[in-house]
Design an enzyme around this catalytic site. Sequence first.
Site, PDB file in Angstrom:
ATOM      1  N   LYS B  79       0.959  -1.161   0.101  1.00  0.00           N
ATOM      2  CA  LYS B  79       0.035   0.101   0.022  1.00  0.00           C
ATOM      3  C   LYS B  79       1.103   1.247   0.031  1.00  0.00           C
ATOM      4  O   LYS B  79       1.750   1.318   0.671  1.00  0.00           O
ATOM      5  CB  LYS B  79      -0.880   0.186   1.359  1.00  0.00           C
ATOM      6  CG  LYS B  79      -1.757   0.957   1.323  1.00  0.00           C
ATOM      7  CD  LYS B  79      -2.683   0.911   2.652  1.00  0.00           C
ATOM      8  CE  LYS B  79      -3.761   2.097   2.665  1.00  0.00           C
ATOM      9  NZ  LYS B  79      -4.643   1.960   3.635  1.00  0.00           N
ATOM     10  N   SER B 154      -9.565   1.717   2.843  1.00  0.00           N
ATOM     11  CA  SER B 154      -8.810   2.593   2.072  1.00  0.00           C
ATOM     12  C   SER B 154      -7.697   1.948   1.193  1.00  0.00           C
ATOM     13  O   SER B 154      -7.205   2.191   0.206  1.00  0.00           O
ATOM     14  CB  SER B 154      -7.824   3.551   3.016  1.00  0.00           C
ATOM     15  OG  SER B 154      -7.229   2.918   3.724  1.00  0.00           O
ATOM     16  N   SER B 178      -9.786  -0.614   7.120  1.00  0.00           N
ATOM     17  CA  SER B 178      -9.116  -0.444   5.976  1.00  0.00           C
ATOM     18  C   SER B 178      -8.556  -1.641   5.231  1.00  0.00           C
ATOM     19  O   SER B 178      -8.005  -1.694   4.143  1.00  0.00           O
ATOM     20  CB  SER B 178      -8.314   0.770   5.992  1.00  0.00           C
ATOM     21  OG  SER B 178      -9.003   2.004   5.822  1.00  0.00           O
TER      22      SER B 178
END
Lengths: 495, 496
Positions: B79, B154, B178
Amino acid sequence: MPYDEALERFEPVLGLETHVELGTASKMFCGCPTAFGAAPNTQVCPVCLALPGSLPTANAQAIESTIKIGLALNCSIASWCRFARKNYFYPDMPKNYQISQYDEPLCFDGHLDIEVEGRTIRVGIERVHLEEDTGKSTHVGGATGRIHGADHSIVDYNRAGIPLVEIVTKPIEGTDRMAPEVAKAYVTELRELVRALGVSDVRMEEGSMRSDVNVSLMPRGSAEWGTRTETKNVNSLRSVERAVRFEIERQAAVLADGGRIVQETRHFHEDTGATTSGRSKEEAQDYRYFPEPDLVPIAPAAEWVESLRAELPELPSVRRKRLQNEWGVSDLDMAAMHNIDAIGLVEATIAAGAPPADARKWWMGELARRANESGTALADLPITPDQVARVTAMVAGGALNDKLARQVLEGVLAGEGTPDDVVSARGLQIVNDEGELSSIIDQVILDNADAADKVRSGKVAAAGALVGGVMKASRGKADAGRARQLILEKLGVTE
Amino acid sequence: MSLIHKTAAELSALMAAGEVSAVEVTQAHLDRIAEVDGKLHAFLHVGDESALEQARAIDARRAAGEELGPLAGVPIAHKDVFTTVDMPTTAGSKILEGWRPPYDATVTGRLREAGLVILGKTNLDEFAMGSSTENSAYGVTRNPWDLGRIPGGSSGGSSAAVAGYTVPLSTGTDTGGSIRQPAAVTGIVGMKPTYGGSSRYGVIAFASSLDTPGPFARNVLDAALLHEAFSGHDPLDSTSIDAPVPGVVEAARHGDVAGLRVGVVKEFAGDGYQPGVLARFRDSVELLESLGAKVVEVSCPSFTTALPAYYLIAPSECSSNLARFDAMRYGLRVGDDGTRSAEEVMALTRAAGFGPEVKRRIMLGTYALSSGYYDAYYGQAQKVRTLIARDFEAAFHQVDVLISPTTPTTAFPIGERADDPMAMYLADLCTIPANLAGNAAISVPCGLADEDGLPVGLQIMAPVLGDDRCYRVGAAVERALENRWGGPLLSKAPAL
């Protein structure tokens, strides 16, 4: 308004917030070194530059040093407390928040006793907490040297993250006309205390100790405090005193004219001794303090705190009392030594073998005079206590008299080497050779026949002129006592 | 079966046996990225050359007879909030466009040491703020199950990359769900470790007291292998727990729920829950009972106040965490034309560099922390947090794990909630309590919703440092369901 008049009409209330940079090897929240004077932005890392993703870790040594300061200031030590974030934007603060402490200081509720003009005054300590320093901005161009009006600014982040202890007093009342001296004495005592603890070298000129000075006035007879001003970053002992005096005079004038004091921060100017208005507290920022979530709470174990307490060194006030007794000097003499930071030097000179009275005489006399002349601190003179002790030993042994000793000190201060180097290079030796002295005396008696006759006729006091002549002829190297003895012998007179 | 469809454990075994090289594995995944990422947009950066270089180095070490870790040569994607010295790191924000960190996050550094091959950086909601990856400054990521739908957020790039077979493993961060929510809506496994169990050093912060790095994988064992590889105490993160990593791999290998006490959180059902989600959840409860678990209903009344508390705490912390993006030392700088003050440049840069959701949260947080409001907002929220932790504590006196649906709905269509922050926030309803209390929680696939044929996730919550329980229960559920389905849920996904 003149100071005396101001004090007739108003009573001052003081408060001091003093920042001390701790002398830890690394910064508060990262491993960067803290050495002063490195090239700009060379002592930085992702943490103290606040690069995205970096996190602080607390310096255990800094926590220990803060607790020591707190203990020496008779504070209570929190069993559990947290860091807090103080949020505001400024280019020299990398994170745009400062990691500080807010409502949970590490140390709180203590006091420090100071002595001013023979009076002991107890200054209450509100809190002692730990935080990080900001970077250092230099504002280029513009008239004021401040950010507003500057052409551009440059920032050195070497200082960002250096551990800083903030020591906040309770309001100091009842100082009356001694307020400036009390403020100075407090900062002086605090500086010595921090130095004695060995947690900071406390060099005010390098900014490693600086005080914010709060002053308010209330009319005589009133019990309600006036509005205070906060003069920021006053960075010498003398400036602390001057800033308080200036604010008292300035505020008194404003109040006497029916004006009102604005709660604001002010700046002190070394050159003029005046303070000028800074940011008004009425437009002050909201710092939005909240507990620092990146750091775990500090929870010093009680046994650890007690072990730190047990290891505290002798504190400066205790040490002064002890030395005063040992040396047998008056309060006044002790205060004089304290005022010019001579106590440690005298102590070290005695430790090097000098008798207390001699050690004190040279540091407080000749050397103090020379320091004063050259505008340097006594401790910064290029002479060591060992060297002063050597000079006193030479005087005691009869190799030097006081006049010659002064010349030796002058030579050492001028960089001519050790006292022995100076003595031999300058040929500063009392003339002990009886033959040489005898021939000098013979010549002086011949040259001063009148005086010699007077002595012969019983006016022994006239021998002084002859002794003077011998000293002059020997360029001060003769032993005056022995010369007098020989003169009287040669002239057939006994005392 | 092609290399891209293999699990990390399978790839590792093949490489260890010398049947395939790390270069071949890496190339297969890079080819897959080239083939399908145009549709998914899971990646913000792909490091073809650096990946192959790392793979060659692994092959050389293996050829030299070096003992390598269990994931050496296995590809991974991070990420884009994890700093990487060899790739840009943007946090999905224009304000960090092109920023090259001079240091590795602890997680990326440890995985580099373990020999994992970094293929690239994945898309996310800007600064990890969102539940759909629509808040990225670099475009939306699409769900491999339905390109018209969101991949969760996210960490939506990381979930889509794993679900789309472009990489077997990826990292994410879980602040309010997330990791678990994107895993649930893409039919994969996502784990939020115990807070402090995985280092935050080098993770661009959203909300410091909640952010938790964790793994994505296509099965429970792979997730556990990755979890173990990056976890453990980190002296650079003060909030990192100095305790042994729970035995997650062992637990994942021996999934078993016989005699286990499982609590169903009573509060997570009813209005707002999609029928298909509730149906699969009920199936999961029955499955657990059939496997020998004792299932009881447990009430956690304060969980209903978790969402508002979260939306005070997280924005408060982010308003401070994001203050450092000021154009002074890195990232975007706007308006520095010699006529403007530093303050103006800061303001212009932040106005131009942050997206609307980030600004909304900075404003919320700034307000919540202001003098005079602090006690009513931030202070109250912290009290709620304590109550939630107490509810968990009480529940874990009765049961070993708690379960709930991971999300109230399946993946929603792109754009559907983009203009309705409240609807978006509800996606994290079930996941937030574990963040506020710091517990471990995992999401594992538990079937497809009848009405839309999209994946549903089962959330398994365990006490602090009880991460192994999540894997033990998750593995048991996974094994039973895969037996029933004849393979992983993801095999039912349409081809890209």
